[in-house]
Design an enzyme around this catalytic site. Structure first.
Site, PDB file in Angstrom:
ATOM      1  N   LYS A  22       0.849  -1.204   0.000  1.00 58.98           N
ATOM      2  CA  LYS A  22       0.000   0.000   0.000  1.00 58.98           C
ATOM      3  C   LYS A  22       0.884   1.254   0.000  1.00 58.98           C
ATOM      4  CE  LYS A  22      -1.474   1.670   4.161  1.00 58.98           C
ATOM      5  NZ  LYS A  22      -1.117   3.084   4.326  1.00 58.98           N
ATOM      6  N   ASN A  23       1.905   1.231   0.837  1.00 58.11           N
ATOM      7  CA  ASN A  23       2.725   2.444   0.977  1.00 58.11           C
ATOM      8  C   ASN A  23       3.618   2.721  -0.224  1.00 58.11           C
ATOM      9  OD1 ASN A  23       1.517   2.926   3.385  1.00 58.11           O
ATOM     10  ND2 ASN A  23       3.306   2.498   4.665  1.00 58.11           N
ATOM     11  N   CYS A 118      -3.868   8.307  10.350  1.00 52.69           N
ATOM     12  CA  CYS A 118      -3.846   7.654  11.658  1.00 52.69           C
ATOM     13  C   CYS A 118      -3.475   8.639  12.754  1.00 52.69           C
ATOM     14  CB  CYS A 118      -2.817   6.523  11.646  1.00 52.69           C
ATOM     15  SG  CYS A 118      -3.379   5.045  10.820  1.00 52.69           S
ATOM     16  N   ARG A 123       2.045  14.625  13.454  1.00 53.61           N
ATOM     17  CA  ARG A 123       2.282  14.401  12.032  1.00 53.61           C
ATOM     18  C   ARG A 123       2.183  15.653  11.155  1.00 53.61           C
ATOM     19  NH1 ARG A 123      -0.076   8.671  10.239  1.00 53.61           N
ATOM     20  NH2 ARG A 123       1.789   8.717   8.952  1.00 53.61           N
ATOM     21  N   ASP A 307       5.907   0.601  11.829  1.00 53.95           N
ATOM     22  CA  ASP A 307       4.638  -0.016  11.430  1.00 53.95           C
ATOM     23  C   ASP A 307       4.500  -1.472  11.880  1.00 53.95           C
ATOM     24  OD1 ASP A 307       3.795   2.310  10.309  1.00 53.95           O
ATOM     25  OD2 ASP A 307       4.024   1.704   8.223  1.00 53.95           O
ATOM     26  N   ARG A 399      -8.201  -0.027   5.657  1.00 56.48           N
ATOM     27  CA  ARG A 399      -7.391   0.944   4.919  1.00 56.48           C
ATOM     28  C   ARG A 399      -6.124   0.285   4.364  1.00 56.48           C
ATOM     29  NH1 ARG A 399      -5.372   5.292   8.410  1.00 56.48           N
ATOM     30  NH2 ARG A 399      -4.195   5.574   6.513  1.00 56.48           N
TER      31      ARG A 399
HETATM   32  C1  UD1 Z   1       5.026   6.853   6.282  1.00 61.62           C
HETATM   33  C2  UD1 Z   1       4.142   5.641   6.188  1.00 61.62           C
HETATM   34  C3  UD1 Z   1       3.723   5.181   7.586  1.00 61.62           C
HETATM   35  C4  UD1 Z   1       4.954   4.977   8.455  1.00 61.62           C
HETATM   36  C5  UD1 Z   1       5.861   6.186   8.424  1.00 61.62           C
HETATM   37  C6  UD1 Z   1       7.181   5.950   9.140  1.00 61.62           C
HETATM   38  C7  UD1 Z   1       3.018   5.893   4.074  1.00 61.62           C
HETATM   39  C8  UD1 Z   1       1.758   6.181   3.331  1.00 61.62           C
HETATM   40  N1  UD1 Z   1       2.966   5.959   5.406  1.00 61.62           N
HETATM   41  O1  UD1 Z   1       4.250   7.887   6.893  1.00 61.62           O
HETATM   42  O2  UD1 Z   1       2.995   3.966   7.447  1.00 61.62           O
HETATM   43  O3  UD1 Z   1       4.540   4.733   9.780  1.00 61.62           O
HETATM   44  O4  UD1 Z   1       6.170   6.561   7.068  1.00 61.62           O
HETATM   45  O5  UD1 Z   1       7.851   4.876   8.603  1.00 61.62           O
HETATM   46  O6  UD1 Z   1       4.032   5.577   3.467  1.00 61.62           O
HETATM   47  N2  UD1 Z   1       7.661  14.677  10.236  1.00 61.62           N
HETATM   48  C9  UD1 Z   1       7.736  16.027  10.512  1.00 61.62           C
HETATM   49  N3  UD1 Z   1       7.471  16.896   9.485  1.00 61.62           N
HETATM   50  C10 UD1 Z   1       7.163  16.498   8.236  1.00 61.62           C
HETATM   51  C11 UD1 Z   1       7.109  15.118   7.951  1.00 61.62           C
HETATM   52  C12 UD1 Z   1       7.378  14.224   8.979  1.00 61.62           C
HETATM   53  O7  UD1 Z   1       8.015  16.426  11.644  1.00 61.62           O
HETATM   54  O8  UD1 Z   1       6.945  17.335   7.362  1.00 61.62           O
HETATM   55  C13 UD1 Z   1       7.951  13.692  11.301  1.00 61.62           C
HETATM   56  C14 UD1 Z   1       6.718  12.865  11.680  1.00 61.62           C
HETATM   57  O9  UD1 Z   1       5.892  13.517  12.609  1.00 61.62           O
HETATM   58  C15 UD1 Z   1       7.357  11.617  12.241  1.00 61.62           C
HETATM   59  C16 UD1 Z   1       8.611  11.441  11.372  1.00 61.62           C
HETATM   60  O10 UD1 Z   1       8.864  12.728  10.799  1.00 61.62           O
HETATM   61  O11 UD1 Z   1       7.745  11.826  13.576  1.00 61.62           O
HETATM   62  C17 UD1 Z   1       8.491  10.431  10.262  1.00 61.62           C
HETATM   63  O12 UD1 Z   1       7.287  10.633   9.548  1.00 61.62           O
HETATM   64  P1  UD1 Z   1       7.177  10.267   8.004  1.00 61.62           P
HETATM   65  O13 UD1 Z   1       8.293   9.358   7.636  1.00 61.62           O
HETATM   66  O14 UD1 Z   1       7.010  11.511   7.231  1.00 61.62           O
HETATM   67  O15 UD1 Z   1       5.815   9.441   7.969  1.00 61.62           O
HETATM   68  P2  UD1 Z   1       4.758   9.410   6.806  1.00 61.62           P
HETATM   69  O16 UD1 Z   1       5.388   9.634   5.497  1.00 61.62           O
HETATM   70  O17 UD1 Z   1       3.586  10.216   7.194  1.00 61.62           O
END
Ligand code: UD1
Length: 419
Positions: A22-23, A118, A123, A307, A399
């Site tokens: 999915k990701n 989630c 986030r 995850d 999802r």
């Molecule tokens: C993706 C995955 C999710 C997984 C996560 C971490 C998808 C669709 N989802 O989520 O399943 O749990 O990676 O492996 O691929 N952060 C910031 N600012 C930003 C972006 C991120 O502070 O602009 C922080 C987040 O709050 C978190 C960390 O960075 O603490 C990592 O988040 P991120 O890798 O961006 O997660 P997602 O891409 O949302």
């Protein structure tokens, strides 16, 4: 609201075929915004998030044929797309924000709702926005929307992400493919799903080069090619079924995977006493020994994935001694713990660390899923618990897990959906 009912203490035997990731599918679908040529994507998991992304692309004006049986999507963007991504399509799925980079890069303008997803932490998307601003975008947040524009093209520059982020890496990588000149991305995510997105972008003709340990250089281009792509397997689904097999002391063959991509998880589980036989595209999992306790810290790939943290917690309740999990990615990802405690698990939480006391007997209970991976951890707990477990709010599960009841039932689990 639908629920799942599980009658526990059944050993699982059989074969499970792993779905496409999915990701990986979500950013690849977002990246199709870049091109007006035909794209065919196969091995798509038929789960709610993918359907939501397809709906989002259709709302933008993409012509999409989704064949659920053959798990194939054909996309042909005949005309210019709209550039408005509404709240109702982003409120349940954070990855919807991945349309921002490609819309801005191709159409120079985008209005995209701030995403939901989630509830596992605050986030933010500040890394996505500051990178696009550095590339020349003008970005404002108004009434819950990101309003972005750029005069001519996004311009290549050096972007060093403050922290490794999967979504920010993907959004900016996609955007930089049509930018002017070279974009150098540093401190990037190396998750296999990012790797799969890059393989897809390269098939479209994009020029992306790996640099150093966590860097990518992207040379912007003007024209893209048609492409066919098969999505990589879902490593989190794989890990979940490995844990299901080990927990129930069953014997499961897990097919359609590449074991080397999940070597961190495999070696940790082996150290705990899980027996895993690796072949080139499948593994066989069984567990006869007593499980040993262990400690893990969740980290960006190649570290242990956040995850799989909730699922590991359940396995640790059955190990001998005390195990520890430090959650270093998200600040609020222990919401499954209070539900597991209601089933008899003994878990202490201090800050971002959970201490799991092993040898716990779990008892069936009515429990509530709070997010995608928490839902599946409650199902795992139900598989080994005494008596019946009912998991509420399984829309979270739908999802991201394709046909989970079917896959588990085929291996002997007693699990049914209550509508
Ligand atoms: C993706 C995955 C999710 C997984 C996560 C971490 C998808 C669709 N989802 O989520 O399943 O749990 O990676 O492996 O691929 N952060 C910031 N600012 C930003 C972006 C991120 O502070 O602009 C922080 C987040 O709050 C978190 C960390 O960075 O603490 C990592 O988040 P991120 O890798 O961006 O997660 P997602 O891409 O949302």
């Amino acid at each position: 609201m639908q629920k799942l009912e599980i009658q526990g203490e059944k050993k699982l035997y059989g074969t499970i075929e792993i779905s496409g990731s999915k990701n990986a599918t979500l950013p690849i679908l977002a990246a199709t915004i870049l091109t007006n040529k035909k794209v065919v994507i196969s091995n798509i998991p038929i789960v709610k998030d993918v359907e939501t992304m397809v709906e989002l692309l259709r709302t933008l004006g993409s012509t999409i044929k989704l064949n659920k049986k053959s798990k194939k999507i054909e996309i042909l963007n005949k005309k210019n797309l709209k550039t408005f991504a509404p709240y109702h399509l982003l409120k349940t799925m954070r990855a919807g924000v991945l349309v921002l980079g490609p819309l801005l890069s191709k159409y120079k303008i985008a209005k995209v709702s701030l995403p939901g997803g989630c509830a596992i932490g605050s986030r933010p998307i500040n890394f996505h926005l500051s990178a696009l601003k550095k590339m020349g975008a003008n970005i404002k947040i108004k009434n819950g929307y990101i309003i972005a524009s750029v005069k001519e093209n996004l311009k290549g520059c050096l972007i060093k992400f403050p922290k490794v982020s999967v979504g920010a890496t993907e959004n900016v990588l996609i955007a930089s493919c049509l930018a002017k000149g070279k974009t150098s991305l540093r401190n990037c995510s190396l998750e296999p799903e990012v790797g799969d997105l890059i393989i897809f972008l390269k098939k479209l003709g994009c020029k992306i080069k790996k640099v150093g340990k966590r860097g990518f250089d992207v040379m912007g281009i003007k024209k893209l090619k048609p492409a066919k792509h098969k999505v990589i397997f879902d490593r989190i689904e794989t890990g979940t079924y490995i844990i299901a097999s080990a927990l129930t002391r069953g014997h499961i063959k897990i097919k359609n995977i590449s074991p080397k991509i999940i070597s961190t998880e495999i070696s940790l589980l082996k150290k705990m006493g899980v027996n895993i036989i690796k072949k080139s595209n499948y593994i066989v999992v069984s567990c006869l020994k007593k499980l040993k306790s262990t400690s893990i810290v969740t980290k960006p790939y190649p570290g242990f994935p956040t995850d799989l943290q909730a699922q590991m917690t359940v396995l640790m309740t059955r190990a001998e001694g005390i195990s520890k999990i430090k959650e270093s990615i998200f600040e609020n990802r222990f919401m499954h713990v209070s539900e597991l405690r209601r089933m008899g698990a003994q878990i202490d939480i201090k800050g971002n660390t959970a201490k799991i006391f092993g040898n716990s007997k779990l008892n069936g209970a009515e429990v509530m899923a709070t997010d995608l991976r928490a839902s599946v951890c409650l199902i795992l707990a139900g598989l080994v618990a005494r008596n019946k477990t009912v998991v509420n709010r399984i829309y979270h599960l739908d999802r991201g897990y394709e046909k989970i009841e079917e896959k588990l039932s085929k291996c002997g689990a007693q699990i049914k959906r209550l509508r």
